[in-house]
Scaffold this active site. Structure first.
Site, PDB file in Angstrom:
ATOM      1  N   LYS A   1       0.828  -1.221   0.000  1.00 52.73           N
ATOM      2  CA  LYS A   1       0.000   0.000   0.000  1.00 52.73           C
ATOM      3  C   LYS A   1       0.860   1.267   0.000  1.00 52.73           C
ATOM      4  O   LYS A   1       0.625   2.184  -0.775  1.00 52.73           O
ATOM      5  CB  LYS A   1      -0.932   0.022   1.230  1.00 52.73           C
ATOM      6  CG  LYS A   1      -1.925  -1.132   1.280  1.00 52.73           C
ATOM      7  CD  LYS A   1      -2.923  -0.967   2.427  1.00 52.73           C
ATOM      8  CE  LYS A   1      -2.330  -1.055   3.817  1.00 52.73           C
ATOM      9  NZ  LYS A   1      -1.815  -2.386   4.189  1.00 52.73           N
TER      10      LYS A   1
ATOM     11  N   ARG B   1      -0.486  -9.265  13.331  1.00 56.58           N
ATOM     12  CA  ARG B   1      -1.024  -8.224  12.448  1.00 56.58           C
ATOM     13  C   ARG B   1      -1.893  -8.841  11.346  1.00 56.58           C
ATOM     14  O   ARG B   1      -2.926  -8.279  10.985  1.00 56.58           O
ATOM     15  CB  ARG B   1       0.124  -7.408  11.844  1.00 56.58           C
ATOM     16  CG  ARG B   1       0.716  -6.433  12.865  1.00 56.58           C
ATOM     17  CD  ARG B   1       2.091  -5.971  12.460  1.00 56.58           C
ATOM     18  NE  ARG B   1       2.096  -5.144  11.279  1.00 56.58           N
ATOM     19  CZ  ARG B   1       3.167  -4.971  10.508  1.00 56.58           C
ATOM     20  NH1 ARG B   1       4.292  -5.589  10.793  1.00 56.58           N
ATOM     21  NH2 ARG B   1       3.101  -4.173   9.472  1.00 56.58           N
TER      22      ARG B   1
ATOM     23  N   ARG C   1      11.424  -0.877  11.530  1.00 60.12           N
ATOM     24  CA  ARG C   1      10.134  -1.048  12.186  1.00 60.12           C
ATOM     25  C   ARG C   1      10.139  -2.322  13.010  1.00 60.12           C
ATOM     26  O   ARG C   1      10.259  -3.415  12.470  1.00 60.12           O
ATOM     27  CB  ARG C   1       9.006  -1.123  11.138  1.00 60.12           C
ATOM     28  CG  ARG C   1       8.565   0.218  10.634  1.00 60.12           C
ATOM     29  CD  ARG C   1       7.459   0.079   9.620  1.00 60.12           C
ATOM     30  NE  ARG C   1       6.262  -0.607  10.124  1.00 60.12           N
ATOM     31  CZ  ARG C   1       5.113  -0.643   9.465  1.00 60.12           C
ATOM     32  NH1 ARG C   1       5.008  -0.045   8.292  1.00 60.12           N
ATOM     33  NH2 ARG C   1       4.078  -1.275   9.963  1.00 60.12           N
TER      34      ARG C   1
ATOM     35  N   ARG D   1      -9.698   0.776   9.030  1.00 53.92           N
ATOM     36  CA  ARG D   1      -9.306  -0.599   9.341  1.00 53.92           C
ATOM     37  C   ARG D   1     -10.369  -1.341  10.136  1.00 53.92           C
ATOM     38  O   ARG D   1     -10.173  -2.510  10.474  1.00 53.92           O
ATOM     39  CB  ARG D   1      -8.019  -0.566  10.167  1.00 53.92           C
ATOM     40  CG  ARG D   1      -6.747  -0.979   9.410  1.00 53.92           C
ATOM     41  CD  ARG D   1      -5.589  -0.772  10.368  1.00 53.92           C
ATOM     42  NE  ARG D   1      -4.393  -1.484  10.051  1.00 53.92           N
ATOM     43  CZ  ARG D   1      -3.330  -0.933   9.459  1.00 53.92           C
ATOM     44  NH1 ARG D   1      -3.375   0.313   9.049  1.00 53.92           N
ATOM     45  NH2 ARG D   1      -2.237  -1.640   9.294  1.00 53.92           N
TER      46      ARG D   1
ATOM     47  N   ARG E   1      11.316  -6.528   4.700  1.00 53.34           N
ATOM     48  CA  ARG E   1      11.223  -5.093   5.004  1.00 53.34           C
ATOM     49  C   ARG E   1      11.769  -4.816   6.405  1.00 53.34           C
ATOM     50  O   ARG E   1      12.402  -3.791   6.637  1.00 53.34           O
ATOM     51  CB  ARG E   1       9.743  -4.662   4.904  1.00 53.34           C
ATOM     52  CG  ARG E   1       9.524  -3.176   5.029  1.00 53.34           C
ATOM     53  CD  ARG E   1       8.105  -2.806   4.662  1.00 53.34           C
ATOM     54  NE  ARG E   1       7.176  -2.956   5.770  1.00 53.34           N
ATOM     55  CZ  ARG E   1       5.861  -2.746   5.680  1.00 53.34           C
ATOM     56  NH1 ARG E   1       5.314  -2.409   4.545  1.00 53.34           N
ATOM     57  NH2 ARG E   1       5.087  -2.891   6.727  1.00 53.34           N
TER      58      ARG E   1
HETATM   59  P1  AMP Z   1       0.721   0.309   8.989  1.00 57.03           P
HETATM   60  O1  AMP Z   1       1.874   1.221   8.776  1.00 57.03           O
HETATM   61  O2  AMP Z   1      -0.485   0.691   8.178  1.00 57.03           O
HETATM   62  O3  AMP Z   1       1.093  -1.143   8.812  1.00 57.03           O
HETATM   63  O4  AMP Z   1       0.275   0.489  10.503  1.00 57.03           O
HETATM   64  C1  AMP Z   1       1.137   0.158  11.568  1.00 57.03           C
HETATM   65  C2  AMP Z   1       0.359   0.030  12.857  1.00 57.03           C
HETATM   66  O5  AMP Z   1      -0.264   1.273  13.183  1.00 57.03           O
HETATM   67  C3  AMP Z   1      -0.770  -0.981  12.830  1.00 57.03           C
HETATM   68  O6  AMP Z   1      -0.327  -2.312  13.084  1.00 57.03           O
HETATM   69  C4  AMP Z   1      -1.661  -0.447  13.961  1.00 57.03           C
HETATM   70  O7  AMP Z   1      -1.134  -0.767  15.214  1.00 57.03           O
HETATM   71  C5  AMP Z   1      -1.536   1.055  13.776  1.00 57.03           C
HETATM   72  N1  AMP Z   1      -2.570   1.571  12.857  1.00 57.03           N
HETATM   73  C6  AMP Z   1      -2.379   2.103  11.614  1.00 57.03           C
HETATM   74  N2  AMP Z   1      -3.545   2.467  11.058  1.00 57.03           N
HETATM   75  C7  AMP Z   1      -4.511   2.148  11.959  1.00 57.03           C
HETATM   76  C8  AMP Z   1      -5.926   2.250  11.964  1.00 57.03           C
HETATM   77  N3  AMP Z   1      -6.594   2.736  10.907  1.00 57.03           N
HETATM   78  N4  AMP Z   1      -6.587   1.825  13.077  1.00 57.03           N
HETATM   79  C9  AMP Z   1      -5.936   1.344  14.133  1.00 57.03           C
HETATM   80  N5  AMP Z   1      -4.606   1.192  14.189  1.00 57.03           N
HETATM   81  C10 AMP Z   1      -3.887   1.591  13.117  1.00 57.03           C
END
Ligand code: AMP
Length: 194
Positions: free
Chosen positions: A14, A146, A134, A89, A128
Site C-alpha cells: 500500500k 497483524r 520497524r 481498518r 522489510r
Molecule cells: P501500517 O503502517 O499501516 O502497517 O500500521 C502500523 C500500525 O499502526 C498498525 O499495526 C496499527 O497498530 C496502527 N494503525 C495504523 N492504522 C490504523 C488504523 N486505521 N486503526 C488502528 N490502528 C492503526
C-alpha cells in the site's frame, strides 16, 4: 474530488503504491501508520499511547485513530483528493469516515484492494523488517498477529464498500510497475465512469 481507500493486508504494498499514485493524480497521501510512527518519533502523547498497540501488532483504538485522521484531513483544505492508506481498518472507522466526508460534501470514490497471498506477505514483511527499522516488521510473532488482526477486524471493511459498489480487487503480485499500472487503470476507468 477523487478519494481513494488503498486497502490490503500488511505487506501488500500500500505505502509503495500510494507514493506513486499521489504524484500521478495529485492527491494527498494519509497513512495512519506513518502518522503514528511520526508521533512516536516525536514522543507526543498520541505517540506514547499508540506505541503499545503498534508494538504488539494490535489496532490503536478507533476513537483515537478517527480523531487523528479527521484532523489530518482538515489540515489539507485545498486537496484535490486523498489516498487513505491503512484507514479505515474497522467498520466503525469506515462509518465515521463516511459521515465526516459527507459533512464536506464529498465521499469515497473507490476502494482499491491489493490481493497478496499470506505466504508472500510474511516473506515481504520479514524482508522489510531488515532495513525499515520497524520493530513490528522484524518479529515473526507480531507479523502473525497483524495478519490475524487484519483477517478478524479489517477484512470486513471490504464489505462496507462492496455494498456501495465501490470495491475493486487488484492483483498485488508482480513488479511495482505492473501493480501501479493495474491501479492506475482501475482509477482511470473509475474516473471515466464518474
Ligand atoms: P501500517 O503502517 O499501516 O502497517 O500500521 C502500523 C500500525 O499502526 C498498525 O499495526 C496499527 O497498530 C496502527 N494503525 C495504523 N492504522 C490504523 C488504523 N486505521 N486503526 C488502528 N490502528 C492503526
Amino acid at each position: 474530488m477523487l478519494n481513494i481507500v488503498l486497502f490490503g493486508p500488511p505487506g501488500a504494498g500500500k505505502g509503495t503504491q500510494a507514493e506513486k499514485l499521489v504524484s500521478k493524480y495529485n492527491l494527498v497521501h494519509l497513512s495512519t501508520g506513518d502518522i503514528f510512527r511520526a508521533n512516536i518519533k516525536g514522543e507526543t502523547e498520541l505517540g506514547k499511547l499508540a506505541k503499545t498497540y503498534i508494538d504488539g501488532g494490535n489496532l490503536v483504538p478507533d476513537e483515537v485513530t478517527i480523531k487523528m485522521l479527521e484532523s489530518e484531513v482538515d489540515k489539507n483544505p485545498n486537496a484535490e483528493g486523498f489516498i487513505f492508506d491503512g484507514f479505515p481498518r474497522t467498520t466503525p472507522q469506515a462509518n465515521a469516515l463516511e459521515v465526516f466526508l459527507q459533512g464536506k460534501n464529498t465521499s469515497i470514490s473507490v476502494m482499491l484492494a491489493l490481493a497478496v497471498s499470506e505466504e508472500e506477505l510474511i516473506k515481504r514483511l520479514l524482508l522489510r523488517g531488515k532495513d525499515s527499522g520497524r520493530a513490528d516488521d522484524a518479529n515473526e510473532e507480531v507479523i502473525a498477529n497483524r495478519i490475524k488482526v487484519y483477517n478478524n477486524q479489517t477484512a470486513v471493511v471490504a464489505d462496507f464498500y462492496s455494498a456501495q459498489n465501490k470495491f475493486e480487487k487488484i492483483d498485488g503480485i508482480g513488479s511495482i510497475g505492473d501493480i501501479f499500472e493495474r491501479l492506475s487503470n482501475a482509477i482511470d476507468n473509475h474516473k471515466i465512469a464518474l
